[in-house]
Write a protein that holds these residues in place. Sequence first.
Motif, PDB file in Angstrom:
ATOM      1  N   CYS A 336      41.755  34.447  39.804  1.00  0.00           N
ATOM      2  CA  CYS A 336      40.328  34.571  40.057  1.00  0.00           C
ATOM      3  C   CYS A 336      39.799  33.352  40.819  1.00  0.00           C
ATOM      4  CB  CYS A 336      39.567  34.745  38.744  1.00  0.00           C
ATOM      5  SG  CYS A 336      39.917  33.480  37.512  1.00  0.00           S
ATOM      6  N   HIS A 337      38.539  33.401  41.147  1.00  0.00           N
ATOM      7  CA  HIS A 337      37.867  32.337  41.885  1.00  0.00           C
ATOM      8  C   HIS A 337      37.473  31.212  40.924  1.00  0.00           C
ATOM      9  CE1 HIS A 337      34.662  30.467  44.372  1.00  0.00           C
ATOM     10  NE2 HIS A 337      35.332  30.959  45.390  1.00  0.00           N
ATOM     11  N   ASP A 351      31.343  35.652  35.429  1.00  0.00           N
ATOM     12  CA  ASP A 351      30.471  36.400  36.347  1.00  0.00           C
ATOM     13  C   ASP A 351      31.100  37.696  36.838  1.00  0.00           C
ATOM     14  OD1 ASP A 351      32.210  35.805  38.427  1.00  0.00           O
ATOM     15  OD2 ASP A 351      30.779  34.576  39.557  1.00  0.00           O
ATOM     16  N   GLY A 352      32.346  37.956  36.423  1.00  0.00           N
ATOM     17  CA  GLY A 352      32.953  39.254  36.660  1.00  0.00           C
ATOM     18  C   GLY A 352      33.616  39.456  38.003  1.00  0.00           C
ATOM     19  N   ILE A 353      33.535  38.487  38.921  1.00  0.00           N
ATOM     20  CA  ILE A 353      34.028  38.680  40.284  1.00  0.00           C
ATOM     21  C   ILE A 353      35.022  37.574  40.642  1.00  0.00           C
ATOM     22  CG2 ILE A 353      33.377  38.887  42.704  1.00  0.00           C
ATOM     23  CD1 ILE A 353      30.598  39.741  41.716  1.00  0.00           C
ATOM     24  N   PRO A 354      36.238  37.936  41.008  1.00  0.00           N
ATOM     25  CA  PRO A 354      36.800  39.281  41.024  1.00  0.00           C
ATOM     26  C   PRO A 354      37.292  39.691  39.636  1.00  0.00           C
ATOM     27  CG  PRO A 354      38.490  37.756  41.659  1.00  0.00           C
ATOM     28  CD  PRO A 354      37.238  36.931  41.445  1.00  0.00           C
ATOM     29  N   THR A 355      37.765  40.931  39.527  1.00  0.00           N
ATOM     30  CA  THR A 355      38.455  41.322  38.302  1.00  0.00           C
ATOM     31  C   THR A 355      39.705  40.455  38.158  1.00  0.00           C
ATOM     32  OG1 THR A 355      37.656  43.589  38.451  1.00  0.00           O
ATOM     33  CG2 THR A 355      39.628  43.208  37.120  1.00  0.00           C
ATOM     34  N   GLY A 356      39.822  39.803  37.013  1.00  0.00           N
ATOM     35  CA  GLY A 356      40.943  38.893  36.781  1.00  0.00           C
ATOM     36  C   GLY A 356      40.860  38.317  35.393  1.00  0.00           C
ATOM     37  N   VAL A 357      41.696  37.331  35.077  1.00  0.00           N
ATOM     38  CA  VAL A 357      41.760  36.818  33.722  1.00  0.00           C
ATOM     39  C   VAL A 357      41.762  35.290  33.681  1.00  0.00           C
ATOM     40  CG1 VAL A 357      42.933  38.848  32.792  1.00  0.00           C
ATOM     41  CG2 VAL A 357      44.289  36.927  33.648  1.00  0.00           C
ATOM     42  N   VAL A 396      48.126  45.565  39.586  1.00  0.00           N
ATOM     43  CA  VAL A 396      46.813  45.545  38.930  1.00  0.00           C
ATOM     44  C   VAL A 396      46.418  44.092  38.665  1.00  0.00           C
ATOM     45  CG1 VAL A 396      47.047  47.815  37.835  1.00  0.00           C
ATOM     46  CG2 VAL A 396      47.886  45.765  36.651  1.00  0.00           C
ATOM     47  N   PRO A 397      45.135  43.830  38.476  1.00  0.00           N
ATOM     48  CA  PRO A 397      44.714  42.465  38.164  1.00  0.00           C
ATOM     49  C   PRO A 397      44.764  42.148  36.673  1.00  0.00           C
ATOM     50  CG  PRO A 397      42.795  43.833  38.529  1.00  0.00           C
ATOM     51  CD  PRO A 397      43.988  44.712  38.775  1.00  0.00           C
ATOM     52  N   PHE A 398      45.307  43.071  35.871  1.00  0.00           N
ATOM     53  CA  PHE A 398      45.343  42.934  34.425  1.00  0.00           C
ATOM     54  C   PHE A 398      46.753  42.578  33.949  1.00  0.00           C
ATOM     55  CE2 PHE A 398      42.659  46.583  35.684  1.00  0.00           C
ATOM     56  CZ  PHE A 398      41.400  46.023  35.461  1.00  0.00           C
ATOM     57  N   THR A 399      46.830  41.884  32.861  1.00  0.00           N
ATOM     58  CA  THR A 399      48.128  41.564  32.272  1.00  0.00           C
ATOM     59  C   THR A 399      48.552  42.642  31.288  1.00  0.00           C
ATOM     60  OG1 THR A 399      47.020  40.301  30.528  1.00  0.00           O
ATOM     61  CG2 THR A 399      47.753  39.076  32.470  1.00  0.00           C
ATOM     62  N   ALA A 493      37.613  39.287  33.277  1.00  0.00           N
ATOM     63  CA  ALA A 493      36.431  39.531  34.108  1.00  0.00           C
ATOM     64  C   ALA A 493      36.576  40.899  34.751  1.00  0.00           C
ATOM     65  CB  ALA A 493      36.318  38.462  35.193  1.00  0.00           C
ATOM     66  N   GLU A 494      35.478  41.668  34.736  1.00  0.00           N
ATOM     67  CA  GLU A 494      35.563  42.998  35.338  1.00  0.00           C
ATOM     68  C   GLU A 494      34.212  43.447  35.892  1.00  0.00           C
ATOM     69  OE1 GLU A 494      37.685  47.344  34.564  1.00  0.00           O
ATOM     70  OE2 GLU A 494      37.730  45.820  32.991  1.00  0.00           O
ATOM     71  N   GLY A 495      33.650  42.662  36.790  1.00  0.00           N
ATOM     72  CA  GLY A 495      32.532  43.136  37.586  1.00  0.00           C
ATOM     73  C   GLY A 495      31.146  42.706  37.180  1.00  0.00           C
TER      74      GLY A 495
END
Length: 623
Positions: A336-337, A351-357, A396-399, A493-495
Motif C-alpha cells: 500500500c501507499h 483511508d482505504g486506498i489502495p486495497t492492501g494490508v 489479489v491484494p489480500f493475504t 484497507a478496502e476503499g
Amino acid sequence: MAHTRRTFLGNSAKLAAFATTSSAFPSCISAPLRPKMANFEISLAQWSLHRAFGAGDLDNLDFAKMARHFDINAIEYVNQFFHDKSLDENYIAEMKQRADDMGVQSLLIMCDGDGNLGDPSATQREIAVQNHRQWLRAAKQLGCHSIRVNAASSGSFEEQQKLAADGLAKLADYGAEYGLNVIVENHGGYSSNGNWLAGVMNMVGKDNCGTLPDFGNFNMYNGNDVQDGLYDRYQGVEEMMPFAKAVSAKSHAFDENGNETGTDYYRMVELVLRSGYTGHLGIEYEGGKHSEDDGIRLTRDLLKKVRSELTEIYPLEPWQDLFNGNDLSNWQKVNCHDETFTVEDNMIKCDGIPTGVLRSEKRYRNFICEFEYKHIEDVSNAGFFVWSDPTPAIGVPFTRAIEVQVINGYETETYTSHGDIFAIWGSTLKPVRPHPSGAERCLPSQRRARGTGEWNHFRIAAVDGTLSLSVNGKVVSAGTEINPREGFLCIEAEGKTVYFRNMRVRELPSSGRLAPEQKAERLRRDHSLYNGRDLTGWTAPSKNHGWKANGPSLVADTGAAPLRYELESKIDSVSIDWQPTGGSMTRTRIERGEELDNFSFVRGALTLHPTAKMNFMNLFSRH
C-alpha cells in the motif's frame, strides 16, 4: 477434583474459541511463572437479606450479628436500609460499635438513590456528587475503605463515558479527603459494558476511583436489546478487574451439586485471582429459588469449595500493545501507499486506498486480541486478518488468512456487517453454524455492531485452530478446524476510511509442533515496488507511456512503453503477478540477469515491457 495447571492446559483449546476471556487459560509459558494458592476472604453484602430488611424483619443495627450467624466476619452495607441516618453520628457510631463487638469488619457502603453521577445536566451531576458526600462521612466513621456508587448517564456511548468520568472524578476528590475509594459497580446501562467502564476508569485516572465487578449484573438494555443487551459476564469482569477494589459474588440459584446455575464459579473466581486481586469476595444472593438464609449459605459454601480446589493460581500474562498510539512501529506496510495507514489522534487511520494490508511484525499462534473500530461512512469496508501469510496471495491484494469482517452498511442472507468470520484465499475454516451457501464463513448469531460514527469493540480468541469473535461484549461467530493456525495479524484497507484504536494482544500457551500446512508462510525480505496510487519509483521514456495506477493493479495499455525500476545491488529477485487481457493470473519470480517476454531484470533494474495489454500486481523485490 483439584483444579491445577495440568487440568486447565488440557481444556484450554476447547474453551478458547467459544469464550471471550482468557480466564480459562494459564499464563503463557515463555518464562517460568510461580503459582500461588487461592487465598481470599468472604464477606456478606447486606443486599443478600434485602427482603428481610425491607420487610422490617431485621434491624439494620443487627447486620453484623447476622453476618456472624453465617460465620462471616466482614460486611458490605446498603444505604437503603439506613438512608435517613447518614448524618446521625450517634447511629453510625452504634453501627460501628456493634460490628466491633462482633469482631466484624465494615468494608464499604453500597449507595443508591442519590442522583446520577453521569447526569447530562452539570447542575444535576453536581447535586449527585454533593448528595454522596454524606456517605463518605458515614463510611469513614464506620471504618470502611470505599463507597460503591453508580455511573448512570444518558446519551451516546462516548458521551456517557465523559459525563460519568466527570462526576466520578469530582466525587473521588472528596473521597481522597477521607482516605476513601469511590468504586463503581456494573449496575445496568453502559456500566454493565466492561469495556465502557474500563474506559471511564482510564478517563478518571485517579488511584482512589475503581470498580466493583459483580458476577451477574451484565444486562445493559440501553434501548437496543440487540446491540446493548447481555454482555458476557466473564469478559466484563476481566475488563473491570484491573481497577477492582471489591468484588461481588452474585448468586441466584443452585443445582443439586451446590453449583450456581448462571455463573461458573471456578472460572470466575480463577479469573478474579489471576488478575492479582487479594481482597474480599462479597456474597450477594438475590435469587428467589432459595430462602435468603439458604442462598447465603449455598454461596458461602461454594466459595469455600472453590477456594480449596483451586490449588494453583497463575497470574494472567499482561496485555501487549499492538498499537502504541504514536506510530506504526509494530507494523509493516505490505502492499500500500505510505498514506494508506497513518496515525491520527491516538488512532490508526486507514483511508482505504489502495486495497492492501498493514501487517504485524510478529507472528502469533494462540492469543486473544481486541480492538475498537469506527466507520465514518454509511457504506464502508475493511477487515482484520488472523493467522495471515506475510504477503498477498496470487492475483489479489489480500493475504491467505482468516478474515474478521469490519464493514458497515451491508446486510444480505450471505454476509453481514455484524461480525462475519471466513476463510480467504486458500485458508480453511469450518463455521460453527453452516452457511446458507455452504461457504467457509460463519454468520453472526446476533446483530450487535453499532453503525456510522460509533465505536465497536471486537475481541478475538484464537487457539489451536479454533477462533471466536465477540462483538461489543458477546460471542457471535466462531470457527473450527482452521488452517493455517499460526501467522501474522493484518489490518485490511478496502476503499473507505476506517479508524482503529485500543489494539492489544495477550498470547496464550501452545504445545507441540505444527505441520507445515498449519503455519503461514515464513517472512522473507520482500519489499513492494508499487504503492497502488501512482508510479513513484518507476520511470518511462515519455509522458505518454501508456501505464495507469489502478489501485492494486498496475495496468499497461496496448503498446505501453517500457517501465523501469532501479533496484539496489542486494536485490536477488523480484516476484511479479501478471495477467494478459482475457488470460489467467500468473506469478513469476525473475532472477537478476533474466530476460523474459514481458519483463526483465538486467543492468540493475526491473523493466516491464509487456507485449500486449496487461495487468501487473504484487511486485515484490527480495534480497
